[in-house]
Enzyme design. Structure first.
Site, PDB file in Angstrom:
ATOM      1  N   ARG A   1     -46.133  77.628  67.854  1.00 14.88           N
ATOM      2  CA  ARG A   1     -46.159  77.872  66.414  1.00 14.88           C
ATOM      3  C   ARG A   1     -47.193  78.951  66.109  1.00 14.88           C
ATOM      4  O   ARG A   1     -48.122  79.163  66.866  1.00 14.88           O
ATOM      5  CB  ARG A   1     -46.518  76.584  65.668  1.00 14.88           C
ATOM      6  CG  ARG A   1     -45.470  75.495  65.839  1.00 14.88           C
ATOM      7  CD  ARG A   1     -45.850  74.234  65.080  1.00 14.88           C
ATOM      8  NE  ARG A   1     -46.025  74.507  63.671  1.00 14.88           N
ATOM      9  CZ  ARG A   1     -45.078  74.345  62.744  1.00 14.88           C
ATOM     10  NH1 ARG A   1     -43.893  73.914  63.083  1.00 14.88           N
ATOM     11  NH2 ARG A   1     -45.328  74.603  61.482  1.00 14.88           N
ATOM     12  N   CYS A   2     -46.995  79.613  64.992  1.00 13.38           N
ATOM     13  CA  CYS A   2     -47.892  80.647  64.504  1.00 13.38           C
ATOM     14  C   CYS A   2     -49.324  80.096  64.468  1.00 13.38           C
ATOM     15  O   CYS A   2     -49.498  78.961  64.056  1.00 13.38           O
ATOM     16  CB  CYS A   2     -47.440  81.072  63.112  1.00 13.38           C
ATOM     17  SG  CYS A   2     -47.952  82.707  62.641  1.00 13.38           S
TER      18      CYS A   2
END
Length: 72
Positions: A11-12
């Protein structure tokens, strides 16, 4: 053969950081194939790369994954 990284499990901001590190190792003209699945990364990574002057081509963009080809 192209350089390839699958970042669909992250994930970011992890994908952006990994793409930046991978690009540092490449020579001018080399390509990096990247797979992204996180919604934030699917938007942020290509936008950042285009702003930095990289050539970014979308290979696949469906509900599961965004595949891009980056030329340094």
């Amino acid at each position: 053969m192209k350089n390839y990284i699958d970042l669909t499990g992250f994930r970011c901001p992890v994908p952006l950081v990994r793409v930046k590190l991978a690009l540092k190792a490449l020579s001018r003209g080399e390509q990096l194939h990247v797979l992204l699945s996180d919604r934030g990364s699917r938007q942020d990574v290509p936008l950042f790369l285009k702003k930095q002057g990289y050539d970014v081509k979308e290979v696949c963009n469906d509900a599961q994954v965004l595949a891009i080809l980056i030329t340094k």
